[in-house]
Design a protein around this motif. Structure first.
Motif, PDB file in Angstrom:
ATOM      1  N   LEU A 195      40.471  36.331  41.552  1.00  0.00           N
ATOM      2  CA  LEU A 195      41.240  35.415  40.705  1.00  0.00           C
ATOM      3  C   LEU A 195      41.814  36.147  39.497  1.00  0.00           C
ATOM      4  CD1 LEU A 195      39.132  32.125  40.719  1.00  0.00           C
ATOM      5  CD2 LEU A 195      41.376  32.516  41.758  1.00  0.00           C
ATOM      6  N   LEU A 196      41.084  37.112  38.984  1.00  0.00           N
ATOM      7  CA  LEU A 196      41.597  37.922  37.883  1.00  0.00           C
ATOM      8  C   LEU A 196      42.818  38.714  38.345  1.00  0.00           C
ATOM      9  CD1 LEU A 196      41.609  39.092  35.057  1.00  0.00           C
ATOM     10  CD2 LEU A 196      39.812  40.684  35.770  1.00  0.00           C
ATOM     11  N   VAL A 197      42.775  39.232  39.559  1.00  0.00           N
ATOM     12  CA  VAL A 197      43.919  39.967  40.107  1.00  0.00           C
ATOM     13  C   VAL A 197      45.126  39.029  40.206  1.00  0.00           C
ATOM     14  CG1 VAL A 197      44.782  41.294  42.072  1.00  0.00           C
ATOM     15  CG2 VAL A 197      42.401  41.559  41.317  1.00  0.00           C
ATOM     16  N   CYS A 198      44.892  37.798  40.625  1.00  0.00           N
ATOM     17  CA  CYS A 198      45.977  36.812  40.682  1.00  0.00           C
ATOM     18  C   CYS A 198      46.587  36.590  39.302  1.00  0.00           C
ATOM     19  CB  CYS A 198      45.465  35.489  41.242  1.00  0.00           C
ATOM     20  SG  CYS A 198      45.007  35.533  42.983  1.00  0.00           S
ATOM     21  N   GLU A 199      45.736  36.464  38.293  1.00  0.00           N
ATOM     22  CA  GLU A 199      46.224  36.269  36.920  1.00  0.00           C
ATOM     23  C   GLU A 199      47.023  37.481  36.444  1.00  0.00           C
ATOM     24  OE1 GLU A 199      46.240  33.576  35.203  1.00  0.00           O
ATOM     25  OE2 GLU A 199      44.742  32.357  36.230  1.00  0.00           O
ATOM     26  N   LEU A 200      46.544  38.681  36.752  1.00  0.00           N
ATOM     27  CA  LEU A 200      47.262  39.894  36.360  1.00  0.00           C
ATOM     28  C   LEU A 200      48.608  39.978  37.072  1.00  0.00           C
ATOM     29  CD1 LEU A 200      44.282  42.429  36.367  1.00  0.00           C
ATOM     30  CD2 LEU A 200      45.397  41.391  34.364  1.00  0.00           C
ATOM     31  N   ALA A 201      48.637  39.597  38.347  1.00  0.00           N
ATOM     32  CA  ALA A 201      49.897  39.601  39.101  1.00  0.00           C
ATOM     33  C   ALA A 201      50.876  38.581  38.515  1.00  0.00           C
ATOM     34  CB  ALA A 201      49.621  39.307  40.573  1.00  0.00           C
ATOM     35  N   ARG A 202      50.357  37.413  38.112  1.00  0.00           N
ATOM     36  CA  ARG A 202      51.232  36.406  37.503  1.00  0.00           C
ATOM     37  C   ARG A 202      51.821  36.919  36.194  1.00  0.00           C
ATOM     38  NH1 ARG A 202      49.541  30.338  36.685  1.00  0.00           N
ATOM     39  NH2 ARG A 202      47.524  31.259  36.262  1.00  0.00           N
ATOM     40  N   LYS A 203      50.990  37.566  35.379  1.00  0.00           N
ATOM     41  CA  LYS A 203      51.492  38.125  34.117  1.00  0.00           C
ATOM     42  C   LYS A 203      52.572  39.168  34.368  1.00  0.00           C
ATOM     43  CE  LYS A 203      47.518  37.260  31.195  1.00  0.00           C
ATOM     44  NZ  LYS A 203      46.495  37.808  30.308  1.00  0.00           N
ATOM     45  N   ALA A 204      52.369  39.993  35.382  1.00  0.00           N
ATOM     46  CA  ALA A 204      53.375  41.000  35.724  1.00  0.00           C
ATOM     47  C   ALA A 204      54.677  40.322  36.136  1.00  0.00           C
ATOM     48  CB  ALA A 204      52.857  41.903  36.843  1.00  0.00           C
ATOM     49  N   GLN A 205      54.568  39.296  36.967  1.00  0.00           N
ATOM     50  CA  GLN A 205      55.752  38.571  37.420  1.00  0.00           C
ATOM     51  C   GLN A 205      56.477  37.944  36.231  1.00  0.00           C
ATOM     52  OE1 GLN A 205      55.167  34.740  39.076  1.00  0.00           O
ATOM     53  NE2 GLN A 205      57.007  34.820  40.340  1.00  0.00           N
ATOM     54  N   GLN A 206      55.735  37.314  35.325  1.00  0.00           N
ATOM     55  CA  GLN A 206      56.338  36.668  34.161  1.00  0.00           C
ATOM     56  C   GLN A 206      57.036  37.680  33.254  1.00  0.00           C
ATOM     57  OE1 GLN A 206      52.909  34.553  32.649  1.00  0.00           O
ATOM     58  NE2 GLN A 206      53.370  32.731  33.876  1.00  0.00           N
ATOM     59  N   ALA A 207      56.536  38.933  33.273  1.00  0.00           N
ATOM     60  CA  ALA A 207      57.141  40.002  32.472  1.00  0.00           C
ATOM     61  C   ALA A 207      58.287  40.690  33.224  1.00  0.00           C
ATOM     62  CB  ALA A 207      56.081  41.023  32.082  1.00  0.00           C
ATOM     63  N   GLY A 208      58.544  40.237  34.456  1.00  0.00           N
ATOM     64  CA  GLY A 208      59.620  40.843  35.241  1.00  0.00           C
ATOM     65  C   GLY A 208      59.277  42.201  35.802  1.00  0.00           C
ATOM     66  N   GLN A 209      57.971  42.470  35.976  1.00  0.00           N
ATOM     67  CA  GLN A 209      57.521  43.757  36.499  1.00  0.00           C
ATOM     68  C   GLN A 209      57.004  43.605  37.913  1.00  0.00           C
ATOM     69  OE1 GLN A 209      54.608  45.168  33.505  1.00  0.00           O
ATOM     70  NE2 GLN A 209      55.753  47.058  33.718  1.00  0.00           N
ATOM     71  N   ALA A 210      57.645  44.273  38.840  1.00  0.00           N
ATOM     72  CA  ALA A 210      57.108  44.313  40.201  1.00  0.00           C
ATOM     73  C   ALA A 210      55.868  45.202  40.169  1.00  0.00           C
ATOM     74  CB  ALA A 210      58.149  44.875  41.154  1.00  0.00           C
ATOM     75  N   CYS A 211      54.869  44.846  40.962  1.00  0.00           N
ATOM     76  CA  CYS A 211      53.646  45.641  40.973  1.00  0.00           C
ATOM     77  C   CYS A 211      53.152  45.839  42.394  1.00  0.00           C
ATOM     78  CB  CYS A 211      52.567  45.013  40.091  1.00  0.00           C
ATOM     79  SG  CYS A 211      51.822  43.510  40.745  1.00  0.00           S
ATOM     80  N   ILE A 212      52.264  46.783  42.523  1.00  0.00           N
ATOM     81  CA  ILE A 212      51.594  47.018  43.789  1.00  0.00           C
ATOM     82  C   ILE A 212      50.103  46.879  43.555  1.00  0.00           C
ATOM     83  CG2 ILE A 212      51.540  49.538  43.480  1.00  0.00           C
ATOM     84  CD1 ILE A 212      51.908  49.688  46.592  1.00  0.00           C
ATOM     85  N   VAL A 213      49.432  46.184  44.462  1.00  0.00           N
ATOM     86  CA  VAL A 213      47.983  46.050  44.420  1.00  0.00           C
ATOM     87  C   VAL A 213      47.424  46.948  45.511  1.00  0.00           C
ATOM     88  CG1 VAL A 213      46.011  44.507  44.637  1.00  0.00           C
ATOM     89  CG2 VAL A 213      48.145  43.642  43.638  1.00  0.00           C
ATOM     90  N   LEU A 214      46.575  47.876  45.116  1.00  0.00           N
ATOM     91  CA  LEU A 214      45.937  48.766  46.077  1.00  0.00           C
ATOM     92  C   LEU A 214      44.611  48.139  46.481  1.00  0.00           C
ATOM     93  CD1 LEU A 214      46.665  52.218  44.387  1.00  0.00           C
ATOM     94  CD2 LEU A 214      48.010  51.009  46.133  1.00  0.00           C
ATOM     95  N   ALA A 215      44.626  47.447  47.612  1.00  0.00           N
ATOM     96  CA  ALA A 215      43.434  46.761  48.105  1.00  0.00           C
ATOM     97  C   ALA A 215      42.466  47.763  48.718  1.00  0.00           C
ATOM     98  CB  ALA A 215      43.818  45.704  49.133  1.00  0.00           C
ATOM     99  N   ARG A 216      41.181  47.424  48.653  1.00  0.00           N
ATOM    100  CA  ARG A 216      40.128  48.289  49.188  1.00  0.00           C
ATOM    101  C   ARG A 216      40.205  48.364  50.717  1.00  0.00           C
ATOM    102  NH1 ARG A 216      36.220  46.184  46.517  1.00  0.00           N
ATOM    103  NH2 ARG A 216      36.334  47.745  44.904  1.00  0.00           N
ATOM    104  N   ASP A 217      40.514  47.223  51.351  1.00  0.00           N
ATOM    105  CA  ASP A 217      40.568  47.175  52.817  1.00  0.00           C
ATOM    106  C   ASP A 217      41.408  45.971  53.230  1.00  0.00           C
ATOM    107  OD1 ASP A 217      38.869  44.886  52.557  1.00  0.00           O
ATOM    108  OD2 ASP A 217      37.099  46.170  52.700  1.00  0.00           O
TER     109      ASP A 217
END
Length: 143
Positions: free
Chosen positions: A19-41
């Motif tokens: 859920l924290l990752v979701c919040e961080l992704a939302r903040k990135a989106q709101q800032a107009g920053q595309a991001c990549i999440v490096l998942a463990r598996d």
């Protein structure tokens, strides 16, 4: 370059750290920053994919798990790209790292999610030192 460490403290994030990752992704989106999440598996990538659809009924965060059949450039429209270790993809300026090692490559900022479990924090302390040795600006956030 900058590395931000998000230490999980709140019960909501202790119960479900993604859920924290979701919040961080939302903040990135709101800032107009595309991001990549490096998942463990792949299992973690699938779980994050599901949570990004459901964690907030009022939020829409365009996201996709990297697909080996994606053609070059297909991911440019996707604001949050989720990559598993078996898919080698270019990093974006903002990286959310859920893997067990520090991120290498070209990026501007990395976000590291630190579990509440003390035994899991040891490797992240080592990662802090690795980023510091590489000249990163370091920040710690209690979440």
């Amino acid at each position: 370059m900058r590395a931000d460490f998000y230490l999980i403290q709140k019960p909501r994030f202790r119960e479900e750290p993604l859920l924290l990752v979701c919040e961080l992704a939302r903040k990135a989106q709101q800032a107009g920053q595309a991001c990549i999440v490096l998942a463990r598996d792949a299992a973690q990538a699938e779980k994050l994919d599901d949570l990004l659809w459901s964690f907030d009924p009022d939020a829409f965060i365009p996201h996709q798990i990297v697909d080996p059949d994606m053609e070059e450039g297909d991911d440019e429209e996707i604001e949050v790209l989720i990559a598993t270790p078996e898919h080698d993809v270019a990093l974006r300026p903002l990286v959310i790292n859920l893997r067990d090692a520090a991120v290498d490559g070209a990026f501007e900022r990395v976000l590291e999610v630190v579990p509440a479990d003390d035994s899991a924090r040891g490797p992240l302390r080592q990662r802090w030192v690795q980023y510091k040795d590489r000249g990163f600006t370091l920040n710690k956030h209690d979440m």
